[in-house]
Design a protein around this motif. Sequence first.
Motif, PDB file in Angstrom:
ATOM      1  N   VAL A 171     -14.982 -81.994  17.288  1.00 55.53           N
ATOM      2  CA  VAL A 171     -15.544 -81.999  15.938  1.00 55.53           C
ATOM      3  C   VAL A 171     -14.831 -80.934  15.110  1.00 55.53           C
ATOM      4  N   ALA A 172     -14.115 -81.369  14.086  1.00 49.47           N
ATOM      5  CA  ALA A 172     -13.368 -80.445  13.229  1.00 49.47           C
ATOM      6  C   ALA A 172     -14.264 -79.912  12.120  1.00 49.47           C
ATOM      7  N   THR A 173     -14.257 -78.597  11.937  1.00 49.96           N
ATOM      8  CA  THR A 173     -14.947 -77.941  10.834  1.00 49.96           C
ATOM      9  C   THR A 173     -14.020 -76.859  10.278  1.00 49.96           C
ATOM     10  N   PRO A 174     -14.375 -76.216   9.189  1.00 46.99           N
ATOM     11  CA  PRO A 174     -13.533 -75.121   8.691  1.00 46.99           C
ATOM     12  C   PRO A 174     -13.370 -73.972   9.688  1.00 46.99           C
ATOM     13  N   TYR A 175     -14.252 -73.912  10.693  1.00 44.29           N
ATOM     14  CA  TYR A 175     -14.173 -72.814  11.661  1.00 44.29           C
ATOM     15  C   TYR A 175     -13.217 -73.113  12.810  1.00 44.29           C
ATOM     16  N   GLY A 176     -12.878 -74.363  13.011  1.00 44.26           N
ATOM     17  CA  GLY A 176     -12.024 -74.743  14.127  1.00 44.26           C
ATOM     18  C   GLY A 176     -12.452 -76.090  14.673  1.00 44.26           C
ATOM     19  N   TYR A 177     -12.405 -76.225  16.004  1.00 48.66           N
ATOM     20  CA  TYR A 177     -12.853 -77.448  16.669  1.00 48.66           C
ATOM     21  C   TYR A 177     -13.997 -77.114  17.611  1.00 48.66           C
ATOM     22  N   HIS A 178     -14.974 -78.050  17.660  1.00 53.07           N
ATOM     23  CA  HIS A 178     -16.166 -77.843  18.458  1.00 53.07           C
ATOM     24  C   HIS A 178     -16.278 -78.916  19.527  1.00 53.07           C
ATOM     25  N   VAL A 179     -16.719 -78.486  20.707  1.00 54.02           N
ATOM     26  CA  VAL A 179     -17.200 -79.409  21.728  1.00 54.02           C
ATOM     27  C   VAL A 179     -18.714 -79.418  21.575  1.00 54.02           C
ATOM     28  N   LEU A 180     -19.287 -80.592  21.408  1.00 60.02           N
ATOM     29  CA  LEU A 180     -20.680 -80.697  20.980  1.00 60.02           C
ATOM     30  C   LEU A 180     -21.502 -81.525  21.962  1.00 60.02           C
ATOM     31  N   HIS A 181     -22.678 -81.007  22.286  1.00 59.36           N
ATOM     32  CA  HIS A 181     -23.600 -81.728  23.172  1.00 59.36           C
ATOM     33  C   HIS A 181     -25.005 -81.639  22.602  1.00 59.36           C
ATOM     34  N   LEU A 182     -25.651 -82.808  22.427  1.00 60.73           N
ATOM     35  CA  LEU A 182     -27.026 -82.841  21.954  1.00 60.73           C
ATOM     36  C   LEU A 182     -27.957 -82.928  23.150  1.00 60.73           C
ATOM     37  N   ALA A 209     -31.834 -79.942  19.297  1.00 62.89           N
ATOM     38  CA  ALA A 209     -31.459 -78.905  20.251  1.00 62.89           C
ATOM     39  C   ALA A 209     -30.026 -79.180  20.672  1.00 62.89           C
ATOM     40  N   VAL A 210     -29.108 -78.308  20.292  1.00 63.41           N
ATOM     41  CA  VAL A 210     -27.695 -78.608  20.428  1.00 63.41           C
ATOM     42  C   VAL A 210     -26.947 -77.429  21.044  1.00 63.41           C
ATOM     43  N   ARG A 211     -25.937 -77.743  21.834  1.00 66.83           N
ATOM     44  CA  ARG A 211     -25.006 -76.755  22.355  1.00 66.83           C
ATOM     45  C   ARG A 211     -23.606 -77.067  21.819  1.00 66.83           C
ATOM     46  N   HIS A 212     -22.795 -76.015  21.693  1.00 67.57           N
ATOM     47  CA  HIS A 212     -21.412 -76.266  21.280  1.00 67.57           C
ATOM     48  C   HIS A 212     -20.497 -75.190  21.860  1.00 67.57           C
ATOM     49  N   ILE A 213     -19.232 -75.525  21.880  1.00 71.11           N
ATOM     50  CA  ILE A 213     -18.169 -74.585  22.233  1.00 71.11           C
ATOM     51  C   ILE A 213     -17.218 -74.559  21.052  1.00 71.11           C
ATOM     52  N   LEU A 214     -17.027 -73.392  20.468  1.00 67.87           N
ATOM     53  CA  LEU A 214     -16.157 -73.265  19.303  1.00 67.87           C
ATOM     54  C   LEU A 214     -14.785 -72.756  19.726  1.00 67.87           C
ATOM     55  N   LEU A 215     -13.771 -73.530  19.393  1.00 69.23           N
ATOM     56  CA  LEU A 215     -12.373 -73.112  19.541  1.00 69.23           C
ATOM     57  C   LEU A 215     -11.876 -72.775  18.142  1.00 69.23           C
ATOM     58  N   PRO A 216     -11.763 -71.496  17.805  1.00 65.79           N
ATOM     59  CA  PRO A 216     -11.554 -71.109  16.402  1.00 65.79           C
ATOM     60  C   PRO A 216     -10.137 -71.394  15.915  1.00 65.79           C
ATOM     61  N   ALA A 217     -10.042 -71.771  14.642  1.00 68.11           N
ATOM     62  CA  ALA A 217      -8.746 -71.985  13.989  1.00 68.11           C
ATOM     63  C   ALA A 217      -8.984 -72.087  12.488  1.00 68.11           C
ATOM     64  N   ALA A 218      -8.252 -71.297  11.731  1.00 68.04           N
ATOM     65  CA  ALA A 218      -8.398 -71.310  10.276  1.00 68.04           C
ATOM     66  C   ALA A 218      -7.852 -72.619   9.708  1.00 68.04           C
ATOM     67  N   PRO A 219      -8.444 -73.113   8.623  1.00 68.60           N
ATOM     68  CA  PRO A 219      -7.976 -74.382   8.023  1.00 68.60           C
ATOM     69  C   PRO A 219      -6.504 -74.362   7.633  1.00 68.60           C
ATOM     70  N   SER A 220      -5.973 -73.187   7.297  1.00 71.58           N
ATOM     71  CA  SER A 220      -4.588 -73.097   6.831  1.00 71.58           C
ATOM     72  C   SER A 220      -3.575 -72.938   7.967  1.00 71.58           C
ATOM     73  N   ASP A 221      -4.063 -72.781   9.193  1.00 74.72           N
ATOM     74  CA  ASP A 221      -3.174 -72.540  10.332  1.00 74.72           C
ATOM     75  C   ASP A 221      -3.024 -73.822  11.142  1.00 74.72           C
ATOM     76  N   ALA A 222      -2.012 -74.609  10.801  1.00 72.50           N
ATOM     77  CA  ALA A 222      -1.847 -75.926  11.423  1.00 72.50           C
ATOM     78  C   ALA A 222      -1.601 -75.817  12.923  1.00 72.50           C
ATOM     79  N   ALA A 223      -0.799 -74.838  13.330  1.00 74.81           N
ATOM     80  CA  ALA A 223      -0.494 -74.695  14.757  1.00 74.81           C
ATOM     81  C   ALA A 223      -1.749 -74.348  15.541  1.00 74.81           C
TER      82      ALA A 223
END
Length: 260
Positions: free
Chosen positions: A191-202, A106-120
Amino acid sequence: MPDTILPISEIRVNGVAITGPEIDREVQYHPSETLAEARAAAAHALAVRELLRQACAARGIPLDDEEAAVEALLRAEVAVPEPDDAVCRRYHARNPARFRSADLFAVRHILLPAAPSDAAARDAAKLKAQALIAELADHPGRFADLAREHSACPSAAQGGSLGQVERGQTVPEFETFMVALEPGQLCPVPVATPYGYHVLHLEHRIDGDDLPYEAVRDAIHGFLRDSAWRQAVHQYLQILAGKARIEGIDLGGAETPLVQ
């Protein structure tokens, strides 16, 4: 599959040629990293089919329906004993990890979106995730509110909750951190993924249980029967290939492209 094949005009099975146009039509069914690999796989499949067609003809099996003909040939030529209860029980006892109910997270997350090719955008998303983690370290009860305010995932409407997920249901980068957390723990790093960065809580996890033999007996029986069948078909094809005159291609490791 062969590593290399001779020129198309030189591929023959007992004198029957496998032609270039035939291979070109077959290529679409063998997706590969390169066209050369796809053509080699297509040639290999066609050579095996020709070998099986000739075996059907030798037995007097009509080839009007090629798949049905090959199935009839294999039923006549390949004998596979049914795995008995003792064999199935031994397999269950020797492979306990295969027979567990899934772990649930059972997990919660906050997604801060960013494409893998967009360094900024990646840098900005990471900094924002770090700031949110710092805020949650001081105010852990605010996770749902912060998710609704900042997360780009549809789960934001549920305070960031993804519900109960199993291994394999999230991207590998996310899962690596998820399974390593203790229940109630906030992941201390973004937590870095192809979708961006996640704040993760289990929130919590439920470990899977060993499944009793009775619950998986039919599945084990089917698996062992199918495995034995595939091995027996493989051996039969090797016998056919060993007796045939095959030019331009190596049918070592041949598997029938018609019977799954």
